[in-house]
Design a protein around this motif. Sequence first.
Motif: not given
Ligand SMILES: [Zn+2]
Length: 189
Positions: A3-8, A26-31
């Motif tokens: 999971f993305c440690s920036h946005c979860g 690469v996080c598809s939610a927050c980029g």
């Molecule tokens: Zn993210």
Amino acid sequence: MNFCSHCGSRDIGLRVPEGDTLPRFVCSACGVIHYQNPQVVVGCLPEYENQVLLCRRAIEPRYGKWTLPAGFLENGESIATGAQRETIEEAGARVEVGDLYTVISLPYINQVYIMFRARLLDLDFGPGTESLEVRLFGEDEVPWEELAFRTITRTLRNYFLDRKRGAFPTHVSTLERRPPVRPELTAAA
Ligand SMILES: [Zn+2]
């Protein structure tokens, strides 16, 4: 990475970002692009008269094996300060950090070892929580077969050779993955 440690978000995958050359998480939610880079291990080779200070590890990996005081560099720290801190933490030893001595790349485990020569300031040392035992060794006493890591063996071998020559240049090298033992050769022998 799950999971993305920036946005979860769990919407994360490996791909080559535009303008880059290597796949990244690469996080598809927050980029956000989560770069992963090598870790730096810093340490000292503490010298006292004709002896060097080694620690016996109280932690895995290589529990019970001997090593030079060394550990991961922390954010906000210089490499010399980190080496001095690790020497206090693992060996309870105060040193004056000297010249840069060995720099060893370990690309197969994504680490770089940076070792300094150091002058042990007094004999008031003792094991920290990560060590079982700390002691000084003369060259003839070094437990070569009981050293924890190839980086430590290489650093100590360089050191005793250099001491005979009376010069301590900086040694920059790379260690590759140790080749697997070939069972057919062992069987033939
Ligand atoms: Zn993210």
